[in-house]
Design an enzyme around this catalytic site. Structure first.
Site: not given
Ligand code: CO8
Length: 258
Positions: A64, A109
């Site tokens: 992320a 992520g």
């Protein structure tokens, strides 16, 4: 779309996360674009398999977006996590088979994105990890749940507690990836695999995926009953009739229909 590219090759779709300057890190905008693309794929009945990869030869997705997350309030972090989880659940819930072509770093992520796919094929330079605890956070896009289901709780705990990065070889050894291939042949290998899936009866393949996914969360008796239902359902399709007749008549069928 600015951060995602989408391409269809016959019945196989290829989604590429494309923010190479940031090693394809997922910010909110990219997640929203990814969601739109997945919604379109979900509606397209001519797509029989999906490949997800990253732009360039360094990263699949390096996590992320740390810059975006760095100043988030608790409320914003929650919104971000809800968005990411919604998109990742949509990917996981697609009935068509999905393959992550992991072409480099798959961290945080990014590792979690690969975990939403049914199959992971990695290039030799790929690296996996859940380094969230080194940043003062936990995995937020399902890593604590899916990694443990795929490689087992003990190995998942070790990786998540330490934040250690592992190379493609180790990822293959612990069952995180199905196969490791040279970087230059990654997309060819993945497309061969995707095409070998896409050439089969599409409805039957979808049903198999749904049955396996549902079966993981229920007791064996319920799972077996579900399989009996989908098995029977196949007998209402043209493909079952054509394929079995073709076998008996010793001929090949050109293309499945359902
Ligand atoms: N976010 C934002 N930018 C990134 C990220 C990222 N995750 N990863 C790399 N970049 C950027 C770098 O900042 C750099 O930008 P710039 O050139 O402007 O400085 C550019 O990409 C290139 O990166 P590096 O110069 O660092 O490249 P190196 O080859 O030296 O290193 C690494 C590559 C090892 C991959 C390194 O970039 C790195 O460690 N990246 C961060 C990896 C990481 O920690 N990922 C996990 C993030 S946390 C997470 O994913 C949580 C998911 C759940 C969220 C839930 C929300 C509630």
């Amino acid at each position: 779309m600015e951060n995602i590219s989408f391409e269809k090759r016959d019945n196989v779709a290829i989604l590429k996360i494309s923010r190479p300057k940031f090693l394809n890190a997922l910010n909110s905008e990219t997640l929203r674009e990814l969601e739109m693309a997945i919604d379109d794929i979900q509606k397209d009945k001519d797509i029989y398999a999906l490949v997800i990869t990253g732009e360039g030869n360094k990263a699949f997705v390096a996590g992320a977006d740390i810059k975006e997350m760095s100043n988030m309030s608790v409320f914003e972090a929650r919104e971000f996590s809800i968005l990411g989880n919604r998109v990742f659940r949509k990917i996981e819930g697609l009935e068509i088979p999905t393959i992550a072509a992991v072409n480099g770093y798959a961290l945080g992520g990014g590792c979690e994105l690969s975990l939403c796919c049914d199959i992971r094929i990695a290039s030799e330079n790929a690296k996996f990890g859940q380094p969230e605890v080194t940043l003062g956070i936990t995995p937020g896009f399902g890593g604590t749940q899916r990694l443990a289901r795929i490689i087992g709780t003990s190995r998942a705990k070790e990786l998540i507690f330490t934040g250690r990065m592992i190379d493609a070889k180790e990822a293959e050894k612990i069952g995180l990836v199905n196969k490791v291939v040279p970087q230059e042949s990654l997309m060819d290998e993945v497309m061969d695999l995707a095409n070998s899936i896409a050439k089969n009866a599409p409805l039957a393949v979808r049903m198999c995926k749904v049955a396996i996914n549902r079966g993981i969360d229920v007791d064996i008796e319920t799972g077996i009953q579900y399989e009996a239902e989908i098995f029977a359902h196949c007998f209402s399709t043209e493909d079952q009739k054509d394929a079995m007749a073709a076998f008996l008549e010793k001929r090949k069928i050109d293309k499945f229909k359902n």
